[in-house]
Design a protein around this motif. Structure first.
Motif, PDB file in Angstrom:
ATOM      1  N   UNK A 173      45.637  26.332  69.349  1.00 22.62           N
ATOM      2  CA  UNK A 173      44.902  26.349  68.092  1.00 22.62           C
ATOM      3  C   UNK A 173      43.581  27.098  68.195  1.00 22.62           C
ATOM      4  N   UNK A 174      43.178  27.489  69.438  1.00 19.93           N
ATOM      5  CA  UNK A 174      41.888  28.159  69.598  1.00 19.93           C
ATOM      6  C   UNK A 174      41.970  29.389  70.511  1.00 19.93           C
ATOM      7  N   UNK A 175      43.189  29.822  70.859  1.00 20.05           N
ATOM      8  CA  UNK A 175      43.325  30.955  71.777  1.00 20.05           C
ATOM      9  C   UNK A 175      42.693  32.222  71.235  1.00 20.05           C
ATOM     10  N   UNK A 176      42.647  32.354  69.910  1.00 20.80           N
ATOM     11  CA  UNK A 176      42.146  33.587  69.304  1.00 20.80           C
ATOM     12  C   UNK A 176      40.635  33.616  69.150  1.00 20.80           C
ATOM     13  N   UNK A 177      39.951  32.625  69.729  1.00 22.77           N
ATOM     14  CA  UNK A 177      38.495  32.552  69.614  1.00 22.77           C
ATOM     15  C   UNK A 177      37.771  33.263  70.751  1.00 22.77           C
ATOM     16  N   UNK A 178      38.529  33.722  71.778  1.00 22.78           N
ATOM     17  CA  UNK A 178      37.875  34.230  72.985  1.00 22.78           C
ATOM     18  C   UNK A 178      38.471  35.565  73.433  1.00 22.78           C
ATOM     19  N   UNK A 179      37.612  36.450  73.890  1.00 24.38           N
ATOM     20  CA  UNK A 179      37.931  37.739  74.530  1.00 24.38           C
ATOM     21  C   UNK A 179      39.147  38.411  73.898  1.00 24.38           C
ATOM     22  N   UNK A 180      40.231  38.565  74.683  1.00 26.33           N
ATOM     23  CA  UNK A 180      41.413  39.289  74.213  1.00 26.33           C
ATOM     24  C   UNK A 180      42.373  38.412  73.420  1.00 26.33           C
ATOM     25  N   UNK A 181      42.024  37.130  73.257  1.00 25.29           N
ATOM     26  CA  UNK A 181      42.949  36.209  72.609  1.00 25.29           C
ATOM     27  C   UNK A 181      43.346  36.609  71.203  1.00 25.29           C
ATOM     28  N   UNK A 182      42.461  37.298  70.519  1.00 20.65           N
ATOM     29  CA  UNK A 182      42.772  37.654  69.134  1.00 20.65           C
ATOM     30  C   UNK A 182      43.983  38.569  69.024  1.00 20.65           C
ATOM     31  N   UNK A 183      44.294  39.323  70.101  1.00 21.12           N
ATOM     32  CA  UNK A 183      45.446  40.223  70.056  1.00 21.12           C
ATOM     33  C   UNK A 183      46.770  39.463  70.033  1.00 21.12           C
ATOM     34  N   UNK A 184      46.769  38.237  70.534  1.00 17.89           N
ATOM     35  CA  UNK A 184      48.022  37.534  70.794  1.00 17.89           C
ATOM     36  C   UNK A 184      48.663  36.959  69.538  1.00 17.89           C
ATOM     37  N   UNK A 185      47.986  37.117  68.389  1.00 19.22           N
ATOM     38  CA  UNK A 185      48.566  36.594  67.150  1.00 19.22           C
ATOM     39  C   UNK A 185      49.902  37.253  66.844  1.00 19.22           C
ATOM     40  N   UNK A 186      50.150  38.440  67.386  1.00 19.59           N
ATOM     41  CA  UNK A 186      51.441  39.087  67.163  1.00 19.59           C
ATOM     42  C   UNK A 186      52.580  38.261  67.736  1.00 19.59           C
ATOM     43  N   UNK A 187      52.346  37.594  68.853  1.00 21.51           N
ATOM     44  CA  UNK A 187      53.385  36.769  69.466  1.00 21.51           C
ATOM     45  C   UNK A 187      53.300  35.308  69.039  1.00 21.51           C
ATOM     46  N   UNK A 188      52.075  34.808  68.842  1.00 20.86           N
ATOM     47  CA  UNK A 188      51.904  33.384  68.596  1.00 20.86           C
ATOM     48  C   UNK A 188      51.731  33.032  67.122  1.00 20.86           C
ATOM     49  N   UNK A 189      51.174  33.935  66.335  1.00 21.19           N
ATOM     50  CA  UNK A 189      50.823  33.630  64.966  1.00 21.19           C
ATOM     51  C   UNK A 189      49.343  33.301  64.833  1.00 21.19           C
ATOM     52  N   UNK A 190      48.921  33.021  63.598  1.00 19.10           N
ATOM     53  CA  UNK A 190      47.513  32.772  63.285  1.00 19.10           C
ATOM     54  C   UNK A 190      47.260  31.271  63.130  1.00 19.10           C
ATOM     55  N   UNK A 191      46.398  30.709  63.965  1.00 21.69           N
ATOM     56  CA  UNK A 191      46.133  29.271  63.855  1.00 21.69           C
ATOM     57  C   UNK A 191      45.562  28.849  62.506  1.00 21.69           C
ATOM     58  N   UNK A 192      44.972  29.782  61.753  1.00 21.17           N
ATOM     59  CA  UNK A 192      44.381  29.420  60.463  1.00 21.17           C
ATOM     60  C   UNK A 192      45.338  29.634  59.291  1.00 21.17           C
ATOM     61  N   UNK A 193      46.613  29.887  59.576  1.00 21.84           N
ATOM     62  CA  UNK A 193      47.643  29.969  58.536  1.00 21.84           C
ATOM     63  C   UNK A 193      48.566  28.763  58.693  1.00 21.84           C
ATOM     64  N   UNK A 194      48.816  28.042  57.611  1.00 26.38           N
ATOM     65  CA  UNK A 194      49.459  26.737  57.719  1.00 26.38           C
ATOM     66  C   UNK A 194      50.808  26.786  58.429  1.00 26.38           C
TER      67      UNK A 194
END
Length: 716
Positions: A598-619
């Motif tokens: 739920x917070x991987x996209x808050x740090x360094x390169x984590x924001x790139x990973x939404x392609x594989x994991x999705x966006x924690x702020x989308x229901x």
């Protein structure tokens, strides 16, 4: 574009014992864990209250004294436990012996000079050499072992001018993704004053006249944010030799789209700069061509839209070659005339049943690397796509390399497998002949080990491949052996055969080693990747669980003899399946894992990973992520496998807070008698650049831990 992966390993002796390790008189029950303060942080998302009691452990260990104290106390407990593991020292000794062999990197030929790395066996970092002519006397250029007393500063990358006179090289310190770039005069070995900082996720390429080089960088971070701040606003610059970095010329940026990354490559003829832009880890690129002879001209948008994978192969004049999955999920080769781009793309090598992994343009031929059930197959084609034969490989394994220029007549490639360290070959493009350029002498007989490929059925009926490696003695005996099962399952990364001294030591001790090519990887192209990401991520865990069940059902491993391991996205895998099927596994190693989904996209390169994991702020994504997030799904009251979490203080790819929080959650729960510990390396990062001595120590600790709980006897 930016992928996560990690390997590890371990052991020595002949036959495995099926008896539990506790019967050897060792106290392997969970020790008393250090106290971890629990906070009262609760986030409410989409009507769901999500507790995050260990958020304070996200703070940088180099800055926050409380986190540093927690790390010190955890390491003290873990080190004491690891020190009493049976057979650890014998294991370390054997891993050291198996690591102590001469290793060569692939040569690069420029201006009649051959540049390559070499490690004499146990050097912490490989040394860069140059030869004048193919058979010239080696001359040392860079020895990174002189850069730091602890050996943790590495040569990360290098590029050479076409005439071979200047060397551009990147320095990696303490395992960080950040790079410092410098320049050396090849003839004298003198390091020039040119220095470039804040480089990360960058290609390095010289202008054809050697006047300077192109690189990508991020803005400088604020004090205390270097290893945790999000990476945004990447820009492409040109550095002219003899000038300060502040004078570098900005070549390309997208300030209105700060999430985009940009890397640059000079075309084979030197006329064009190929700028590849991406927004995440997916191979969905936009390609711009910058005319280096007309810098005032607007970039030519060759591939718009971020819809498909277009990867530059090379060019001959106006004809540019790319690989793409546009209309070809298993990839194909296409070309375009940039003088008339409106005429569109021409298919050169059509899509086939095998996955196309990459293509080189060398000697006016196209050398294509295919994956056939995760094994390498190399084929040669004419520029019009006419098949011209195959490069014969020694067996089941992985081949890589084949770099060079369109007019060169030679190239180099490597081949390795689970029982064969890397051998480097020289390939004559005109004759099709391969000759050995460098072959290691090793302290074992490769024929004493059997490499097989198995196929098993996952929960939904999908057929999944698996590599299985055992000693010939164990394989022919038909007896079950403690097994180490490795997986990754994400980011289109294919797990192909490769050599690991530590894994070979495990096999020598009588264990088996298995690699499951689960969905989420790239073994079978785009469809295989898509079937293991976003709302399909559970398939990854199901595939891995099915691999474990297969190994037990087939009598390859005993019921209490299965250990699992994975790094980065594979660390997430281990954490998730340990939560979902704690009964299946005896032990596990979750290395540098993504543990808080739920917070991987808050740090360094984590924001790139939404392609594989999705966006924690989308229901929809939030609910999928929460369902498998290792940190949030620890099952109190269940008997868990013994778990060793490993991370490092300078990991700025997957920040160590993931592992810290996950470990705290494990230790706070009632998970039975087996331990859940964390091992935190200092002056190390996500894996690359790790010194040999640190790698051996870590592998010995991990595999001795796994052996103790699977019944693998490491005693001599």
């Amino acid at each position: 574009m930016f992928r996560n992966s990690l390997l590890a390993g371990a052991a020595s002796v002949l036959v495995a014992s099926a008896a539990p390790a506790i019967a050897q008189g060792q106290d392997l029950t969970a020790p008393e864990y250090p106290e971890t303060r629990a906070g009262d942080v609760v986030d409410t998302q989409f009507g769901v209250d999500v507790a995050d009691p260990y958020r304070w452990l996200e703070n940088d260990v180099r800055v926050d004294e409380d986190v540093a104290d927690w790390v010190e106390r955890q390491n003290a407990v873990t080190n004491a436990f690891l020190a009493q593991l049976p057979g650890r020292e014998a294991l370390k000794e054997r891993i050291t012996q198996l690591t102590d062999y001469e290793r060569f990197g692939l040569p690069t030929s420029k201006g009649g000079h051959y540049f390559y790395t070499r490690n004499d066996g146990l050097q912490n970092q490989s040394v860069l050499y140059v030869r004048d002519g193919l058979d010239g006397e080696p001359r040392e250029l860079i020895d990174p072992n002189e850069w730091a007393d602890d050996g943790a500063t590495a040569l990360a990358d290098y590029a050479i001018t076409d005439d071979g006179s200047k060397l551009l090289y990147a320095i990696q310190d303490g395992g960080s993704d950040w790079r410092t770039v410098k320049v050396m005069d090849v003839a004298t070995g003198a390091v020039l004053e040119d220095t470039v900082e804040w480089v990360k996720f960058s290609n390095l390429d010289w202008a054809k006249d050697g006047s300077g080089f192109y690189y990508s960088r991020f803005p400088a971070t604020g004090e205390g944010e270097t290893f945790q701040a999000l990476n945004t606003n990447q820009q492409v610059y040109f550095h002219k030799l003899g000038t300060e970095q502040g004078e570098d010329r900005l070549i390309y940026e997208t300030p209105d789209q700060p999430e985009l990354n940009h890397t640059a490559q000079v075309s084979d003829d030197g006329r064009w700069l190929v700028v590849t832009s991406s927004s995440g880890t997916d191979e969905r690129y936009e390609i711009n061509l910058i005319d280096l002879e007309r810098p005032e001209a607007e970039p030519l948008l060759l591939v718009p839209g971020f819809d498909h994978d277009y990867t530059f192969v090379g060019n001959l004049g106006q004809k540019f070659f790319f690989t793409t999955n546009d209309g070809a999920p298993l990839m194909k080769v296409v070309s375009i005339d940039i003088a008339a781009p409106q005429q569109g793309w021409t298919t050169v090598i059509p899509e086939r049943e095998e996955t196309l992994g990459g293509v080189s343009l060398v000697g006016r031929k196209l050398i294509a690397s295919y994956l056939v059930d995760a094994k390498s197959k190399i084929e040669v084609f004419g520029l019009d796509g006419t098949p011209q034969g195959e490069v014969a490989l020694p067996g089941i394994g992985s081949a890589g390399g084949f770099g060079g220029d369109p007019d060169e007549t030679e190239t180099f490639y490597s081949f390795s497998s689970y029982n064969r360290p890397t051998t480097v070959y020289r390939y004559d493009v005109a004759s099709g002949e391969s000759t050995v350029w460098a072959q290691p002498e090793v302290a074992f007989d490769p024929d004493d080990f059997v490499v097989e490929q198995k196929f098993y059925t996952s929960k939904d009926g999908t057929r999944v491949p698996m590599f299985l490696v055992r000693s010939r003695e164990v394989a022919e005996s038909g007896e079950a052996a403690p097994t180490l099962l490795y997986g990754y399952g994400g980011f289109n990364v294919s797990l192909t055969p490769g050599f690991s001294p530590s894994r070979l030591a495990w096999i020598e001790a009588g264990g088996a080693y298995a690699v499951a090519n689960i969905r989420g990887g790239g073994e079978y192209g785009k469809a295989w990747h898509d079937a293991g990401r976003l709302d399909n991520k559970q398939n990854v865990f199901d595939d891995f669980i099915a691999a474990g069940e297969y190994l037990i059902d087939q009598g390859i491993t005993p019921e209490d003899g299965l250990a699992i391991q994975g790094g980065s996205n594979g660390g997430l895998l281990v954490g998730a399946v340990a939560n979902q099927r704690p009964d299946l596994f005896a032990a596990g190693n979750a290395a540098v894992g993504v543990m808080d989904m739920l917070r991987f996209n808050q740090f360094t390169a984590g924001r790139y990973w939404v392609d594989d994991y999705g966006y924690p702020d989308r229901e929809e994504d939030f609910r999928t992520l929460l369902a498998y997030s290792p940190y949030h799904n620890v099952r109190d009251g269940e008997d868990y496998p013994a778990l060793l979490v490993t991370t490092a203080d300078t990991d700025d790819r997957v920040v160590p807070g993931h592992s810290f929080k996950y470990t705290a959650a494990l230790q706070a729960a009632d998970l039975g008698e087996r331990p859940q510990l964390i091992r935190i390396e200092t002056r190390a990062g996500h894996g690359s650049g790790k010194p040999t001595d640190k790698a051996i120590e870590e592998a010995s600790d991990i595999l001795a831990f796994l052996a103790a709980f699977t019944g693998l006897d490491l005693s001599e």
